[in-house]
Motif scaffolding. Structure first.
Motif, PDB file in Angstrom:
ATOM      1  N   GLU A 113       2.242 -53.952 -33.319  1.00 29.84           N
ATOM      2  CA  GLU A 113       3.316 -54.532 -34.140  1.00 29.84           C
ATOM      3  C   GLU A 113       4.536 -53.615 -34.149  1.00 29.84           C
ATOM      4  O   GLU A 113       5.674 -54.066 -34.072  1.00 29.84           O
ATOM      5  CB  GLU A 113       2.824 -54.713 -35.583  1.00 29.84           C
TER       6      GLU A 113
ATOM      7  N   ALA B 171      -4.099 -48.263 -44.031  1.00 29.00           N
ATOM      8  CA  ALA B 171      -4.643 -49.525 -43.561  1.00 29.00           C
ATOM      9  C   ALA B 171      -6.162 -49.414 -43.607  1.00 29.00           C
ATOM     10  O   ALA B 171      -6.857 -49.376 -42.593  1.00 29.00           O
ATOM     11  CB  ALA B 171      -4.151 -49.838 -42.159  1.00 29.00           C
TER      12      ALA B 171
ATOM     13  N   GLY C 113      -4.799 -49.461 -50.535  1.00 34.14           N
ATOM     14  CA  GLY C 113      -5.081 -50.025 -49.226  1.00 34.14           C
ATOM     15  C   GLY C 113      -4.120 -51.149 -48.903  1.00 34.14           C
ATOM     16  O   GLY C 113      -3.768 -51.941 -49.778  1.00 34.14           O
ATOM     17  N   VAL C 114      -3.696 -51.198 -47.658  1.00 30.71           N
ATOM     18  CA  VAL C 114      -2.804 -52.256 -47.187  1.00 30.71           C
ATOM     19  C   VAL C 114      -3.325 -52.734 -45.834  1.00 30.71           C
ATOM     20  O   VAL C 114      -4.381 -52.302 -45.385  1.00 30.71           O
ATOM     21  CB  VAL C 114      -1.347 -51.739 -47.061  1.00 30.71           C
ATOM     22  N   GLY C 115      -2.574 -53.604 -45.164  1.00 24.21           N
ATOM     23  CA  GLY C 115      -3.005 -54.076 -43.858  1.00 24.21           C
ATOM     24  C   GLY C 115      -2.257 -53.390 -42.730  1.00 24.21           C
ATOM     25  O   GLY C 115      -1.428 -52.504 -42.959  1.00 24.21           O
ATOM     26  N   SER C 116      -2.569 -53.817 -41.507  1.00 24.38           N
ATOM     27  CA  SER C 116      -1.964 -53.180 -40.332  1.00 24.38           C
ATOM     28  C   SER C 116      -0.457 -53.395 -40.264  1.00 24.38           C
ATOM     29  O   SER C 116       0.284 -52.524 -39.808  1.00 24.38           O
ATOM     30  CB  SER C 116      -2.611 -53.718 -39.057  1.00 24.38           C
ATOM     31  N   THR C 117       0.019 -54.575 -40.697  1.00 19.81           N
ATOM     32  CA  THR C 117       1.455 -54.833 -40.635  1.00 19.81           C
ATOM     33  C   THR C 117       2.206 -53.924 -41.606  1.00 19.81           C
ATOM     34  O   THR C 117       3.268 -53.392 -41.279  1.00 19.81           O
ATOM     35  CB  THR C 117       1.750 -56.313 -40.944  1.00 19.81           C
ATOM     36  N   ASP C 118       1.634 -53.723 -42.789  1.00 20.78           N
ATOM     37  CA  ASP C 118       2.238 -52.780 -43.734  1.00 20.78           C
ATOM     38  C   ASP C 118       2.291 -51.388 -43.122  1.00 20.78           C
ATOM     39  O   ASP C 118       3.248 -50.637 -43.302  1.00 20.78           O
ATOM     40  CB  ASP C 118       1.407 -52.701 -45.017  1.00 20.78           C
TER      41      ASP C 118
ATOM     42  N   ALA D 240       2.415 -50.666 -39.917  1.00 15.76           N
ATOM     43  CA  ALA D 240       3.447 -50.655 -38.876  1.00 15.76           C
ATOM     44  C   ALA D 240       4.831 -50.512 -39.517  1.00 15.76           C
ATOM     45  O   ALA D 240       5.670 -49.730 -39.070  1.00 15.76           O
ATOM     46  CB  ALA D 240       3.373 -51.943 -38.062  1.00 15.76           C
ATOM     47  N   TYR D 241       5.039 -51.253 -40.570  1.00 16.24           N
ATOM     48  CA  TYR D 241       6.333 -51.237 -41.259  1.00 16.24           C
ATOM     49  C   TYR D 241       6.614 -49.846 -41.827  1.00 16.24           C
ATOM     50  O   TYR D 241       7.720 -49.314 -41.693  1.00 16.24           O
ATOM     51  CB  TYR D 241       6.320 -52.277 -42.379  1.00 16.24           C
TER      52      TYR D 241
ATOM     53  N   SER E 165       7.472 -47.246 -39.306  1.00 19.67           N
ATOM     54  CA  SER E 165       8.816 -47.423 -38.807  1.00 19.67           C
ATOM     55  C   SER E 165       9.878 -47.035 -39.837  1.00 19.67           C
ATOM     56  O   SER E 165      10.848 -46.348 -39.522  1.00 19.67           O
ATOM     57  CB  SER E 165       8.950 -48.892 -38.387  1.00 19.67           C
TER      58      SER E 165
ATOM     59  N   VAL F  65       7.169 -49.110 -48.198  1.00 22.50           N
ATOM     60  CA  VAL F  65       6.199 -50.187 -48.396  1.00 22.50           C
ATOM     61  C   VAL F  65       6.677 -51.053 -49.555  1.00 22.50           C
ATOM     62  O   VAL F  65       7.288 -50.538 -50.498  1.00 22.50           O
ATOM     63  CB  VAL F  65       4.793 -49.608 -48.687  1.00 22.50           C
ATOM     64  N   TRP F  66       6.439 -52.362 -49.471  1.00 22.36           N
ATOM     65  CA  TRP F  66       6.748 -53.194 -50.649  1.00 22.36           C
ATOM     66  C   TRP F  66       5.547 -53.195 -51.573  1.00 22.36           C
ATOM     67  O   TRP F  66       4.404 -53.271 -51.130  1.00 22.36           O
ATOM     68  CB  TRP F  66       7.204 -54.607 -50.277  1.00 22.36           C
TER      69      TRP F  66
ATOM     70  N   SER G 200      -9.565 -54.178 -45.715  1.00 24.50           N
ATOM     71  CA  SER G 200      -8.133 -54.384 -45.496  1.00 24.50           C
ATOM     72  C   SER G 200      -7.885 -55.003 -44.134  1.00 24.50           C
ATOM     73  O   SER G 200      -6.756 -55.191 -43.744  1.00 24.50           O
ATOM     74  CB  SER G 200      -7.411 -53.047 -45.569  1.00 24.50           C
TER      75      SER G 200
ATOM     76  N   GLU H 295      -6.776 -56.781 -41.172  1.00 20.76           N
ATOM     77  CA  GLU H 295      -5.826 -57.865 -40.971  1.00 20.76           C
ATOM     78  C   GLU H 295      -6.421 -58.900 -40.017  1.00 20.76           C
ATOM     79  O   GLU H 295      -5.897 -59.996 -39.872  1.00 20.76           O
ATOM     80  CB  GLU H 295      -4.530 -57.276 -40.404  1.00 20.76           C
TER      81      GLU H 295
ATOM     82  N   ARG I 218      -6.020 -58.807 -53.490  1.00 22.49           N
ATOM     83  CA  ARG I 218      -4.640 -58.380 -53.263  1.00 22.49           C
ATOM     84  C   ARG I 218      -4.310 -57.969 -51.829  1.00 22.49           C
ATOM     85  O   ARG I 218      -3.233 -58.275 -51.340  1.00 22.49           O
ATOM     86  CB  ARG I 218      -4.182 -57.298 -54.257  1.00 22.49           C
ATOM     87  N   ILE I 219      -5.208 -57.309 -51.123  1.00 22.25           N
ATOM     88  CA  ILE I 219      -4.836 -56.888 -49.762  1.00 22.25           C
ATOM     89  C   ILE I 219      -4.753 -58.107 -48.844  1.00 22.25           C
ATOM     90  O   ILE I 219      -3.858 -58.207 -48.022  1.00 22.25           O
ATOM     91  CB  ILE I 219      -5.807 -55.832 -49.185  1.00 22.25           C
TER      92      ILE I 219
ATOM     93  N   ARG J  40      -1.341 -59.768 -49.407  1.00 23.14           N
ATOM     94  CA  ARG J  40      -0.185 -59.166 -48.736  1.00 23.14           C
ATOM     95  C   ARG J  40      -0.295 -59.284 -47.223  1.00 23.14           C
ATOM     96  O   ARG J  40       0.698 -59.484 -46.542  1.00 23.14           O
ATOM     97  CB  ARG J  40       0.109 -57.755 -49.222  1.00 23.14           C
ATOM     98  N   ASN J  41      -1.504 -59.179 -46.693  1.00 21.83           N
ATOM     99  CA  ASN J  41      -1.669 -59.307 -45.243  1.00 21.83           C
ATOM    100  C   ASN J  41      -1.249 -60.692 -44.763  1.00 21.83           C
ATOM    101  O   ASN J  41      -0.594 -60.826 -43.729  1.00 21.83           O
ATOM    102  CB  ASN J  41      -3.128 -59.070 -44.844  1.00 21.83           C
TER     103      ASN J  41
ATOM    104  N   ASN K 205       2.444 -60.869 -44.846  1.00 21.29           N
ATOM    105  CA  ASN K 205       3.022 -59.992 -43.822  1.00 21.29           C
ATOM    106  C   ASN K 205       2.899 -60.552 -42.400  1.00 21.29           C
ATOM    107  O   ASN K 205       3.725 -60.259 -41.548  1.00 21.29           O
ATOM    108  CB  ASN K 205       2.376 -58.610 -43.877  1.00 21.29           C
TER     109      ASN K 205
ATOM    110  N   LEU L 136       6.559 -59.724 -41.894  1.00 20.93           N
ATOM    111  CA  LEU L 136       7.267 -58.509 -42.307  1.00 20.93           C
ATOM    112  C   LEU L 136       7.982 -57.798 -41.162  1.00 20.93           C
ATOM    113  O   LEU L 136       9.108 -57.334 -41.304  1.00 20.93           O
ATOM    114  CB  LEU L 136       6.270 -57.555 -42.975  1.00 20.93           C
ATOM    115  N   MET L 137       7.319 -57.705 -39.997  1.00 13.05           N
ATOM    116  CA  MET L 137       7.921 -56.941 -38.904  1.00 13.05           C
ATOM    117  C   MET L 137       9.195 -57.606 -38.388  1.00 13.05           C
ATOM    118  O   MET L 137      10.104 -56.935 -37.912  1.00 13.05           O
ATOM    119  CB  MET L 137       6.930 -56.736 -37.758  1.00 13.05           C
TER     120      MET L 137
ATOM    121  N   ILE M 162      12.309 -56.212 -39.890  1.00 10.91           N
ATOM    122  CA  ILE M 162      12.952 -55.015 -39.314  1.00 10.91           C
ATOM    123  C   ILE M 162      13.520 -55.282 -37.940  1.00 10.91           C
ATOM    124  O   ILE M 162      14.492 -54.672 -37.564  1.00 10.91           O
ATOM    125  CB  ILE M 162      12.099 -53.724 -39.185  1.00 10.91           C
TER     126      ILE M 162
END
Ligand code: SF4
Lengths: 423, 165
Positions: free
Chosen positions: A45, A122, A138-143, A145-146, A149, A153-154, B66, B68, B89-90, B93-94, B97, B154-155, B158
């Motif tokens: 990503e 992630a 914990g977040v996901g892979s897109t978070d 990646a963001y 970069s 994080v939101w 988590s 994705e 929650r994860i 957001r995933n 995103n 999300l990506m 950017i």
């Protein structure tokens, strides 16, 4: 506005003083974490979005822990993608076979996460670092990646539940029993979107206990679990050359609920299949023969966990019908366990000891269950199929209960087989 | 944006281990993941699902890991939207995103049945159950999240910024 401990840390990372629960903010991160499963997606990503440089090559940690040492060709391919990325972008904190450990044990051990930090990873158990008084989630892979970069994080500002701990844990009771009983009380979604803040008399809980408790906050659906800072936290940070950065909850901060937890009342607790909130005291478990015991993971693979298991196993043999797998969570823990004689104890009593890996915790490798088999594990999830066949079962317990079970070949507490904790 | 499809109903606490079991996480290819989506809770999901179909579930959908790979496998299966009483929650957001539409709607979660045909209008926050001749309403996402979904993830937000530079 008065704030909880978590809200204060987030506010400090988005340079806003006025925040309210439910609001979405963009916050700066102090560290971004990924592993061999989640990083490959994030890397793709990142590259697809035209990323040429990471925001800070010293604020990204990549750890090859889930399917390593590479369990098959596809897993090897995923690790290779990460290695290439690390070389290409000059990522400083990369931990591969030989120096790796399970991420949530490794990062605190190395001092890479600190009190007051805002950390995203992630991996759902990133909430572990709350033990140090950090905000981590914990977040996901897109978070991921963001954040690699942009460094951001939101986040939705969470409301909170407060747990005021009273008195001291007794006998073999450890952090695992504390968090299992709390999850049993709240349910697997009882803290959904919220913070769990732990305060009160923390003195009978070691840092390893606190890591275990914060680790499982996600099993109640929480965004994070976080502990107030005390002398033990400061000592842990001093030993790693870090300075404590304390954020205290305001005395008039708002909590959705406040729970008083009497630690002295907590008994050795087990979560029955197939959810972590399906708990009961081990002494009410009935006769459950067990085929496999796993002692390890980011929840309970630390030195103290191994010390407890070794104390119970010393001079005993594991049951003939029970396979016992011990996995120190990091190389340092492994080495310390060798020096203290724990590893000899495990091998003499009939356990298999493995290099650090997540392995069986997520049904990856190194201890998969067949149809109808039952395991007691010191891990954190017992979902359907988590450790293998969809008709296998996982019972979550503390290292003490797991070690006693290994000897008895059935689910029991150490007391039940005559082993008392005399300090 | 509007989508229309048949409903697959699932219970509370559908976790990421049943959405996509860890034994398949040695791949992150959408097609490969889709072939095993929901396998441990509904073994022939991947052969039954058609493009545009909709998942309707109870509370805490997507709890657990988590990974994705979970929303990715659902999206790659052709599912056009996941409706639940509420989400872990994860997963929540995933899904946002990666641009997988999701809606929290307790009423729809309680009333929809396997095989019902739904039509969803995202702008209006409206779910029409054609089979039952009923309309359910949901809340719109906050602007910030709308923007992510509208950008296609999300990506992409950017990508636009990088291009501007
Ligand atoms: S030990 Fe288990 S829970 Fe912890 S990071 Fe590894 S797979 Fe996840």
């Amino acid at each position: 506005m008065s704030k909880t401990m978590t809200q204060k840390i987030i506010a400090a990372h988005c340079q806003k003083d006025d925040i309210y629960p439910g609001e979405i903010v963009m916050a700066k991160v102090d560290l971004v974490l990924g592993n061999d499963i989640t990083s490959p997606i994030a890397i793709r990503e990142f590259e697809n979005s035209g990323g040429k440089e990471v925001f800070d090559r010293e604020k990204i940690a990549l750890i090859m822990d889930h399917f390593t040492p590479n369990k098959d060709i596809k897993a090897a391919r995923q690790c290779l993608e990460v290695r290439n990325f690390v070389k290409g972008y000059g990522i400083k904190h990369f931990f591969d076979v030989g120096e790796m450990g399970i991420e949530h044990a490794l990062l605190p051990e190395k001092g890479l996460v600190k009190s007051g930090d805002l950390v995203i990873g992630a991996d759902s158990h990133t909430c572990t670092y709350g033990a140090l008084g950090a905000f981590s989630t914990g977040v996901g892979s897109t978070d991921m990646a963001y954040a690699m970069s942009t460094g951001k994080v939101w986040l939705r500002i969470p409301s909170a539940l407060k747990f005021i701990l009273k008195n001291h844990v007794q006998g073999w009771v450890s952090g695992k029993d504390v968090i299992l009983s709390i999850i049993g009380m709240l349910g697997v979604s009882g803290a959904r979107y919220k913070s769990m803040e732990f305060d009160g008399d923390l003195s009978s809980l070691s840092m390893d206990d606190r890591f275990c408790i914060a680790n499982m906050a996600i099993e109640a659906g929480a965004k994070n679990g976080i502990f107030s800072i005390d002398e033990k936290t400061m000592e842990y940070e001093r030993e790693r050359g870090n300075k404590t950065n304390e954020y205290k909850a305001d005395t008039d901060a708002e909590y959705e609920s406040i729970f008083e937890i009497d630690l002295a009342q907590i008994r050795p607790t087990v979560a029955f299949p197939h959810l972590p909130d399906n708990t009961r005291p081990v002494d009410e478990a009935g006769e459950i023969p067990i085929d496999q015991v796993v002692i390890g993971s980011c929840t309970n693979g630390r030195l103290e966990d191994l010390a407890i298991a070794a104390k119970i196993l010393k001079g005993n043999k594991v049951d003939k019908n029970c396979r016992v797998i011990v996995i120190p969570a990091t190389q340092k823990i492994y080495l310390d366990a060798i020096e203290k004689g724990f590893i000899s104890t495990f091998i003499e009593s009939g356990c298999a000891v493995s290099t650090p890996t997540c392995g069986p915790c997520l049904g990856g490798h190194m201890g998969i269950l067949a149809q109808g088999e039952k395991a007691v594990a010191t891990t954190n999830r017992n979902f359907v199929g988590r450790m293998g066949h969809i008709k296998s079962e996982v019972y979550l317990a503390s290292p003490a209960v797991a070690a006693a079970t290994a000897i008895a070949g059935k689910l029991v507490s150490p007391e039940r087989i005559g082993i008392r904790n005399e300090g | 944006m509007k989508v229309k499809g048949k409903v697959f109903v699932y219970p509370d606490n559908v976790d990421t281990d049943v959405i996509i079991p860890a034994r398949y996480l040695n791949s992150s290819d959408g097609k490969e993941l889709a072939a095993h989506c929901m396998e441990d809770i509904d073994s022939d999901f991947s052969s039954k699902v058609k493009k545009g179909d909709i998942i309707v579930a109870g509370s805490n959908f997507g709890c657990g890991s988590s990974r994705e790979h979970a929303p990715l496998s659902i999206k790659a299966s052709g599912i056009s939207c996941v409706i639940a009483k509420d989400f872990a929650r994860i997963f929540y957001r995933n899904a946002i995103n990666i641009g997988l539409p999701i809606l929290e709607c307790p009423e729809a979660a309680a009333q929809c049945e396997q095989g019902d045909t739904l039509e969803i209008n995202f702008e209006l926050g409206e779910i029409v159950n054609i089979s039952k001749n009923k309309v359910y309403h949901t809340f719109a996402f906050p602007d910030f999240l709308q923007n992510i979904i509208q950008s296609g993830g999300l990506m992409n937000t950017i990508k636009t910024e990088v291009e501007k530079k």
